[in-house]
Scaffold this motif. Structure first.
Motif: not given
Lengths: 171, 571
Positions: A5-6, A8-10, A12, B25
């Motif tokens: 999650a971390e 992907m947060k950076l 994206e 993802n």
């Protein structure tokens, strides 16, 4: 999963720029997608070692740059012009004249030395700051600036020569 | 132109991403699961490998430790410990004992050990190759005795002494107020001898015996020695005033042990009051009373018992009660042998050695005595001049028992039979005289006329009143020929080797001389020239150091008769 999650947060916000970089550097779409894919995976695997989140962009493009060099070493050749053109311009909704203009410039950019080409792409297409480019390519900041400047000048020179040749033919 | 480029870059930027963010993802998610599995697998592999490596290391370590434990040289087994308590008040250390400046280890002074203060040095004669190891003095702790000083000599050139270990303890002890400086001499053919000893002594005024055990040393009196020569151990404890128990373990595990236990003083007194029966051995030379040899022809010799071959002369006879013996004369040597119960013969080249019957453990009983009383007993073999070829010793009491009753009971003599040189073929090489005890068997086996003559002469000699007895021919006994009235005509010592004395008593005055005459009748020496001898006792000293070994006659020639006495010179 927290790690993902971390990451992907950076990732994206940079996804588009990385995609442009891969598209610009690779010789065909398949290579570009592989480069993007491999870069994302490698960045994620080594994500634990990243101490400063603000350096994520540089971190990502450094991986992409290294993987691209590796890819070149493996393939030893580049793809043909048509594939490259399809990769960069096929998706753009532009008229035929513009498509020709873009195709010409793309052709000239691919003729630049690798470091100059990469510096131009990273600066103008991926919008990376000069300092980040310096970290990716190594060397000094002025050297990066020189590569971009000289790349542009060379590119403009090549584009001008072409135009003169066309004019002379008409005359 | 720049605008064209910028336009290009802007257009390129407008390209949609190569793939959706969701796709990225998804790729990452799949990759993460795969990575976790790989990591687990890798971890599993690593753990397995670790376990294998640990097992290998542990096994190797165990094997190394086990091999080291098994192969580690074991400490030599300790010799009986030396931790026996030493009673206080009796024992003194060397500090209070004056050290001998010099100790002669070898009577021949081959080796000299010099002890000065705390140092011991050893020197040897030049002709000895010595390898000397000398240890310094050891400490005697309060009540514990530890190893002694010692010196080891190797490579001695003396043939009879390949190895010599000398132990001496400068930290000496005092037992019974006598200095007990100790050294031990071992002569052995063993290259090494492990020495352990146990010493027991009697505490003064107590009958308690205190044992002490030592390693590597031996405790005996200063003047006592212990020797091991070719496996025979001998200990001289003649001067030891305390008991000694010893045990030697040689390198070949052979154990030699024994003890010397002197009797307590009280017991010694008791024993000394009881006279032990003394066995008197008779020198056979003293029995050669007759100087005239009995001569026999071949037939008579064979009847007597001689076996005459072309190469040797064999004679079987009674050597001692119950023992058959034989002699075999060949050329100039005589072989003597004994036979027991007809089974084994033990030959001894006994041409010169003195042979004592008591050295043999042959069974004897009364029946044997009666049975063999009548046997022929050869006691001596000589050449014609009396030089010994073979001689035997026998208890006097036994000889007296064996003499024939027909013979003189007061006369212990041997009767000689001569076998002349070359009488049978080329044997013997010289005249040989066999001297026999006058037993019944001897007298009966001789030719009758000789026996008769012998017995007549004996009877004449034994007759107190000789005037009334017919005088025989006197072939065999010189005494028979004596015509002079002399009493106590004696020569002593007889046999003699250098000096002797002649004594006699005269009942009447005579004019005569005394001479030393050999058996052939030749005068060898005039002891006393022609002299007027008065009535009474006379004595003369003889010096026979220049006279060859043999049998002689000392003869007194006078105007009133002669007197002869047998005399033997030995060397």
């Amino acid at each position: 999963m927290i790690k993902q999650a971390e990451f992907m947060k950076l990732y994206e916000p940079i996804h588009q720029r990385l995609s442009n970089y891969c598209r610009s550097m690779a010789s065909c779409r398949a290579d570009a997608e592989d480069l993007l894919n491999d870069t994302a995976l490698a960045a994620f695997e080594q994500f634990d070692k990243l101490e400063d989140a603000s350096a994520f962009a540089g971190y990502l493009f450094t991986i992409a740059s290294n993987l691209f060099k590796k890819q070149i070493r493996r393939k030893k050749f580049r793809g043909n012009y048509n594939e490259k053109e399809a990769l960069l311009i096929a998706d753009l909704n532009v008229d035929a004249e513009t498509r020709t203009e873009l195709s010409l410039i793309m052709q000239k950019i691919d003729m630049l030395p690798n470091l100059q080409r990469e510096a131009l792409i990273l600066f103008h297409i991926s919008d990376l700051p000069l300092e980040e480019i310096r970290k990716i390519q190594g060397g000094s900041l002025s050297a990066v600036k020189q590569r971009i400047k000289r790349g542009r000048e060379r590119l403009m020179q090549m584009l001008t020569e072409k135009q003169r040749q066309v004019v002379s033919l008409i005359l | 132109m720049n605008k064209r480029l910028d336009n290009y870059f802007e257009q390129v930027k407008k390209n949609p991403p190569l793939m959706d963010i969701e796709k990225v993802n998804q790729i990452i998610t799949e990759a993460e699961i795969k990575t976790e599995v790989e990591v687990e697998v890798k971890k599993g592999h690593r753990n397995f490998l670790k376990i294998i490596i640990i097992i290998i290391i542990m096994t190797t370590l165990f094997a190394v430790i086990l091999s080291v434990f098994l192969l580690w040289p074991k400490a030599p087994e300790e010799i009986p410990n030396s931790n026996y308590p030493i009673p206080k008040g009796i024992l003194q250390t060397a500090d209070s004992i004056p050290i001998k400046e010099e100790m002669n280890i070898n009577p021949d002074e081959d080796l000299i050990v010099v002890a000065n203060n705390n140092k011991i040095s050893v020197s040897a004669a030049d002709d000895l190759e010595t390898k000397v190891e000398v240890s310094g003095p050891d400490v005697i702790e309060s009540n514990t005795l530890k190893t002694s000083n010692y010196a080891i000599y190797n490579n001695l050139k003396n043939d009879s002494c390949d190895f010599q270990l000398i132990l001496f303890d400068k930290k000496a002890f005092i037992f019974n107020d006598k200095q007990n400086t100790i050294w031990l001499s071992i002569n052995s053919d063993q290259t090494k001898a492990l020495v352990s000893g146990e010493y027991r002594y009697t505490v003064p005024n107590k009958k308690e015996r205190v044992p002490m055990s030592f390693s590597g040393q031996y405790f005996i009196n200063p003047d006592s020695t212990l020797k091991i020569t070719n496996g025979i151990i001998s200990i001289d404890t003649s001067k030891a005033n305390h008991s000694v128990v010893y045990e030697f373990i040689l390198e070949n595990k052979q154990k030699i042990s024994g003890m010397y236990l002197p009797k307590p003083v009280e017991e010694e007194i008791l024993i000394s009051t009881i006279e032990k029966p003394k066995i008197e051995f008779v020198y056979t030379e003293q029995l050669m009373d007759s100087t005239h040899f009995i001569e026999l022809n071949r037939e008579e010799l064979e009847q007597f018992g001689f076996t005459l071959n072309d190469s040797s002369i064999f004679f079987r006879f009674l050597f001692n009660v119950g023992i058959q013996a034989f002699t075999k004369l060949k050329d100039n040597s005589m072989i003597f042998g004994v036979q027991t119960d007809g089974k084994k013969e033990r030959n001894e080249d006994n041409t010169v050695s003195n042979f004592k019957a008591e050295n043999f453990n042959f069974s004897r009983n009364k029946q044997d005595l009666e049975k063999y009383h009548k046997g022929k007993v050869l006691m001596l073999a000589t050449d014609e001049k009396g030089k010994t070829i073979l001689k035997m010793g026998m208890p006097k009491i036994r000889l007296e028992e064996m003499i024939s009753s027909k013979y003189s009971k007061n006369r212990l003599t041997l009767l000689p039979i001569v076998i002349k040189k070359n009488i049978f073929g080329d044997q013997p090489k010289q005249n040989v005289v066999y001297w026999f005890l006058p037993t019944d068997q001897f007298l009966s086996d001789l030719p009758k006329h000789i026996t008769v003559d012998l017995l007549n002469e004996i009877d004449y000699l034994d007759a107190k009143e000789k005037l009334g007895t017919e005088k025989p021919e006197c072939k065999y006994f010189d005494e028979c020929k004596n015509t002079l009235d002399v009493s106590n005509f004696k020569v002593f010592p007889n046999p003699a080797n250098s000096n002797a004395t002649v004594t006699f008593n005269l009942n009447e005055a005579i004019n005569g001389k005394i001479s030393l005459v050999d058996l052939t009748g030749r005068e060898r020496q005039v002891l006393q020239p022609q002299t007027q001898f008065s009535v009474g006792s006379h004595h003369f000293d003889l010096d026979v150091s220049d006279v060859p070994e043999g049998i002689y006659l000392i003869t007194l020639y006078s105007d009133k008769g002669i007197q002869t006495q047998r005399f033997i010179v030995t060397r």
